[in-house]
Write an enzyme that holds these catalytic residues in place. Structure first.
Site, PDB file in Angstrom:
ATOM      1  CG  ASP A 162       6.370  -9.410  10.848  1.00 46.40           C
ATOM      2  OD1 ASP A 162       7.069  -8.537  11.132  1.00 46.40           O
ATOM      3  OD2 ASP A 162       5.486  -9.839  11.729  1.00 46.40           O
ATOM      4  CE  LYS A 203      10.736   5.795   8.538  1.00 48.60           C
ATOM      5  NZ  LYS A 203      10.990   4.914   7.656  1.00 48.60           N
ATOM      6  CE1 TYR A 237       7.360   5.720  10.622  1.00 47.44           C
ATOM      7  CE2 TYR A 237       7.584   8.003  10.578  1.00 47.44           C
ATOM      8  CZ  TYR A 237       7.642   7.041   9.874  1.00 47.44           C
ATOM      9  OH  TYR A 237       7.495   7.109   8.484  1.00 47.44           O
ATOM     10  CB  SER A 253      -0.839  -0.168   1.217  1.00 40.80           C
ATOM     11  OG  SER A 253      -0.068   0.136   2.457  1.00 40.80           O
TER      12      SER A 253
END
Lengths: 320, 245
Positions: B63, B162, B158, B16
């Site tokens: 995964d 990053k 997150y 996606s």
């Protein structure tokens, strides 16, 4: 494995011309190589080839596929726990892996009665990738993750056991050797089994067919090399198998059952990087073809005295 | 002319959003593809769409938290194509939503995010780098984010992941200098994706970039010839400079 960087293992150098033996560290290997030398590496990637399987009576076994041909695989069948003694299968019986039908036993392979030929349901690698573990011998006491078995350049999947001579190379070392003018080339040889879990059989040092490939670029690089340095006996086997009658290595792919014994003439390879293995192994026969019995025996004696470590996670040897 | 003809690309998180858009753009440009994601059904749909471009494609359910899945992805890809020229580490784990502050962050969720966003790109890059270095050719593209550089409240694990991925990219780029293999981190900017809707549900989708447009920056970066592009890039600037919009 020992908390060392790969290239920090010890290196025993056997200089055939001078009949000399030296002891150094693997990352110093450049001291013994010259501009124009060509390191030939086996880029085969080892598969986790110890497969947990179940017979129809519910009993657990371990299968170790070593020769895979379309639709029919030759496997060693052993008990799931050490010492992994051989298991007798029955022609016609069905074997499951991961709760799915894996194949039907055709029977013993006539020339290697310890191997069973199995008609497989699928030719894909999923039995290895979903359920397999690296084949582990008694000298490796705990399970080791598969990436510790890979060389830093391993790519093309297909070996049953690691081509471990290349394991001490790091990319920083390879790049340094390149800067020094040492070339690099690749072959693929997918290894079979080094042991059939049967002492009498293993003592015969018999060698069976393995799939290999020598590409056009490598054949070309060999023509321009000063000295060809094989990284591992698998490379020797592949290159010597690809020597045409005129003595020149040609691009070739297929199966080889070439055995290199004491006294065999080496036509493609000038030097060898190899691990240290027990003097009983067929591996030792090939080393004798390189170094001769006397020098090799002296080298092994010194290796034992200085407590060199054996096997795939151990120390290394260069025969020039 | 197809810009990626003859190249093999592996794209993670391709079911996606941006990953899907990159897969379709690379397929249009003639690349062969290995795509993976956790959600098999959505992945199979992307596989079919990519196939419609005539691209050779293998779709693998994986995964990124699982070492076994990563090894399987590498082996099946190399078995099919023999090599990978372009690796796009796109799969990302946002973490729990609504986004908790770090002081409130569940520890296991933190570890999950680091596994998917940092450790998996490291492992995958390392596994495929050997072949690239042997050939002296290859590109690794890590999907970064604005939150790697700026501290916004609530972006928690997150943002940390990053920033770590940027660090991984920088160090690796320095080590790869002169080898012919490139590694980049690219900040795609705010896009209209499912992840963005989860993180910032109040944002107006119409004001966001479309992943299909941003994917053009990934085509450009993978195909770049001439002067080596910077290690860290912003997709929006790249698209302006390269007149991709």
């Amino acid at each position: 494995m020992r908390g060392l960087r790969r290239d920090q293992v010890r290196l025993l150098v056997l200089d055939r011309r001078r009949g000399a033996i030296e002891h150094t560290r693997f990352d110093q290997i450049g001291d013994y190589l010259l501009p124009g030398d060509l390191l030939v590496m086996n880029t085969s990637r080892v598969l986790p080839a110890a497969l947990p399987a179940r017979r129809r009576d519910g009993s657990r076994i371990q299968l170790r596929p070593c020769v895979r041909r379309p639709g029919a695989w030759d496997v060693l069948a052993v008990e799931p726990e050490p010492p992994h003694r051989n298991v007798i299968l029955v022609a016609g019986e069905l074997v499951e892996i991961g709760g799915r039908l894996f194949g039907r036993v055709i029977g013993r392979r006539p020339d290697i009665p310890l191997l069973w030929r199995i008609q497989v349901v699928d030719d894909n690698l999923d039995p290895f990738l979903l359920f397999g573990e690296p084949i582990r011998y008694s000298y490796v006491p705990e399970p080791v993750a598969i990436d510790y078995y890979h060389s830093v350049y391993s790519t093309q999947p297909g070996s049953a056991e690691p081509a471990s001579a290349g394991r001490p190379f790091t990319w920083s070392l390879i790049n340094r050797l390149r800067a020094q003018g040492v070339g690099g080339a690749e072959i693929i040889l997918h290894t079979g089994l080094s042991s059939y879990q049967d002492d009498d059989f293993d003592r015969e040092h018999r060698l069976f067919e393995e799939r290999f490939e020598v590409g056009a670029e490598t054949a070309e690089a060999l023509r321009n090399a000063q000295r060809v340095v094989a990284v591992g006996t698998t490379v020797v086997r592949a290159l010597e198998s690809a020597v045409a009658p005129d003595g020149v290595v040609r691009p070739m792919r297929g199966w080889t059952d070439l055995a290199i014994r004491p006294g065999s003439e080496l036509r493609a390879v000038d030097a060898l990087v190899t691990g240290l293995h027990e003097p009983l192994a067929s591996h030792f026969d090939m080393l004798e073809a390189f170094a001769g019995r006397g020098l090799l025996a002296r080298a092994y004696k010194e290796a034992v005295e200085r407590r060199y470590l054996w096997h795939e996670f151990g120390d290394s040897m260069l025969i020039v | 002319m197809e810009k990626l003809r003859g190249k093999v690309a592996l794209i993670t998180g391709a079911s996606s959003g941006l990953g899907r858009a990159i897969a379709l753009a690379y397929a249009r440009e003639g690349a062969s593809l290995s795509i993976c994601a956790r959600r098999d059904e959505a992945l199979q749909q992307v596989c079919a769409a990519v196939h419609a471009f005539g691209a050779e494609v293998i779709a693998i359910n994986a995964d990124m938290r699982s070492d076994r899945d990563i090894e399987r992805l590498v082996v099946l890809t190399l078995e099919k194509f023999g090599r990978v020229d372009i690796l796009v580490n796109n799969a990302s784990e946002l973490g729990p939503t609504p986004l908790p502050h770090l002081a409130d962050y569940p520890g296991h969720a933190f570890a999950d995010v680091i596994d998917v966003n940092v450790t998996a790109p490291f492992r995958l890059t390392q596994a495929l780098l050997g072949g690239m270095l042997l050939r002296g050719d290859g590109v690794v593209i890590n999907v970064s984010s604005d939150v790697a550089v700026h501290g916004y409240p609530g972006w928690g694990a997150y943002a940390v992941s990053k920033a770590a991925l940027d660090g991984l990219t920088r160090t690796w780029a320095a080590e790869l200098e002169g080898t012919g293999v490139r590694i980049h981190a690219i900040d795609p900017g705010d896009m209209d994706t499912a992840m963005h809707r989860k993180a910032l549900p109040e944002d107006d989708p119409a004001a966001l970039a479309r992943p299909e447009d941003v994917a053009e920056a990934f085509v450009w970066l993978a195909a770049a010839s001439g002067p080596t592009p910077a290690v860290r890039l912003e997709a929006s600037r790249l698209m302006e400079e390269a007149a991709l919009v």
